[in-house]
Design an enzyme around this catalytic site. Structure first.
Site, PDB file in Angstrom:
ATOM      1  N   GLY A  13     -32.347  -9.378   3.403  1.00 34.40           N
ATOM      2  CA  GLY A  13     -31.592  -8.953   2.233  1.00 34.40           C
ATOM      3  C   GLY A  13     -31.569 -10.032   1.180  1.00 34.40           C
ATOM      4  N   GLY A  15     -29.178 -11.314  -2.520  1.00 34.99           N
ATOM      5  CA  GLY A  15     -28.015 -11.153  -3.374  1.00 34.99           C
ATOM      6  C   GLY A  15     -28.159 -11.981  -4.625  1.00 34.99           C
ATOM      7  N   GLY A  16     -27.046 -12.142  -5.330  1.00 34.46           N
ATOM      8  CA  GLY A  16     -27.097 -12.877  -6.582  1.00 34.46           C
ATOM      9  C   GLY A  16     -27.416 -14.347  -6.417  1.00 34.46           C
ATOM     10  N   MET A  17     -27.031 -14.908  -5.258  1.00 34.21           N
ATOM     11  CA  MET A  17     -27.218 -16.344  -5.043  1.00 34.21           C
ATOM     12  C   MET A  17     -28.472 -16.675  -4.239  1.00 34.21           C
ATOM     13  SD  MET A  17     -24.819 -18.360  -6.380  1.00 34.21           S
ATOM     14  CE  MET A  17     -24.623 -19.785  -5.306  1.00 34.21           C
ATOM     15  N   GLY A  18     -28.869 -15.784  -3.326  1.00 34.31           N
ATOM     16  CA  GLY A  18     -29.967 -16.179  -2.462  1.00 34.31           C
ATOM     17  C   GLY A  18     -30.594 -15.016  -1.725  1.00 34.31           C
ATOM     18  N   VAL A  20     -32.017 -13.844   2.339  1.00 32.56           N
ATOM     19  CA  VAL A  20     -31.865 -14.140   3.761  1.00 32.56           C
ATOM     20  C   VAL A  20     -33.057 -13.575   4.528  1.00 32.56           C
ATOM     21  CG1 VAL A  20     -30.424 -13.876   5.804  1.00 32.56           C
ATOM     22  CG2 VAL A  20     -29.353 -14.080   3.551  1.00 32.56           C
ATOM     23  N   LYS A  35     -31.133 -18.636   5.160  1.00 26.57           N
ATOM     24  CA  LYS A  35     -30.730 -18.276   3.801  1.00 26.57           C
ATOM     25  C   LYS A  35     -31.216 -19.339   2.816  1.00 26.57           C
ATOM     26  CE  LYS A  35     -26.608 -17.044   1.072  1.00 26.57           C
ATOM     27  NZ  LYS A  35     -25.122 -16.841   1.142  1.00 26.57           N
ATOM     28  N   ASP A 133     -12.620 -15.272  -0.803  1.00 24.40           N
ATOM     29  CA  ASP A 133     -13.339 -14.014  -1.056  1.00 24.40           C
ATOM     30  C   ASP A 133     -13.306 -13.110   0.179  1.00 24.40           C
ATOM     31  OD1 ASP A 133     -14.708 -12.228  -2.662  1.00 24.40           O
ATOM     32  OD2 ASP A 133     -16.685 -13.066  -2.233  1.00 24.40           O
TER      33      ASP A 133
END
Length: 218
Positions: A13, A15-18, A20, A35, A133
């Site tokens: 997968g 996301g906005g940061m990295g 995996v 990651k 979070d």
């Protein structure tokens, strides 16, 4: 291959940061989740520091209900900066997916899940780490032993380290050059997180403590 040790098998997968990857650790003979911070973000020291802070925070917390971070570091590949962390590989789904499929859940099931998340938060708060979070998507459900609802708390990407003396966290510094509506220099920046689960002190940019995690869990 990465770092002479990890054989990348498939992307799990992004996301906005990295991103995996499922990888095989040739040294330990086991599968792990690897990651990487997005290459475009590795150029910024702030993003690398936050990414490695996530890894550092989680790696300090050896608890059955918190994901294990096995290793983390920064490196240079082909002249480009790189930041990565190695985590245990989990088979299951996050609670956001569970709620979408099965919700609303019976109160007995909610209680059992909530108690596990509480234990994870107690362990984090005892180490002066505030997750900041907590939400269904950051609580992962796996099968372990005789339970299909064994919880692992994930993603310490916006975690803060509280002052040991006061127990409070300071607001994040504002981005360089940021100003408010009057043109005055801003002293703090907006908190990263998920607005629907953020306590008022996080949204307002003030100081806060571990109770923001309790609010988010509620």
């Amino acid at each position: 291959m990465f770092n002479g040790r990890y054989e990348l098998k498939e992307k799990l997968g992004a996301g906005g940061m990295g991103v995996v990857w499922l990888a095989h650790d040739l040294t330990e003979k086991t599968d792990v989740a690897l990651k990487f911070l997005h290459a475009s973000l590795c150029e910024g020291e702030d993003y690398r520091a936050r990414f490695l802070q996530e890894a550092r925070a989680a790696s300090q917390l050896r608890h059955e209900h918190i994901i294990d971070v096995i290793d983390f570091d920064r490196d240079t590949v082909a002249g480009a900066p790189l930041a990565y962390m190695v985590m245990e590989q989990l088979e299951g789904e996050d609670l956001a997916a569970t709620l979408e499929q099965d919700g609303p859940l019976r109160w007995t099931r909610v209680l059992a899940i909530g108690k596990q998340i509480c234990r994870a938060l107690i362990a984090a708060h005892d180490q002066n780490i505030v997750h900041c979070d907590i939400k269904p998507a950051n609580c992962f459900r796996i099968s372990r032993g005789d339970t299909a609802d064994f919880i692992k708390v994930l993603d310490f990407g916006v975690a803060s380290f509280a002052c040991k003396r006061t127990g409070r966290c300071s607001p994040d510094p504002a981005p360089e050059g940021a100003s408010d509506a009057s043109g005055s220099r801003r002293k703090s920046g907006p908190r990263l997180g998920t607005p629907g689960y953020m306590a008022a002190e996080l949204l307002s940019g003030g100081s806060y403590d571990h109770r923001v995690d309790i609010y988010a869990l509620g």
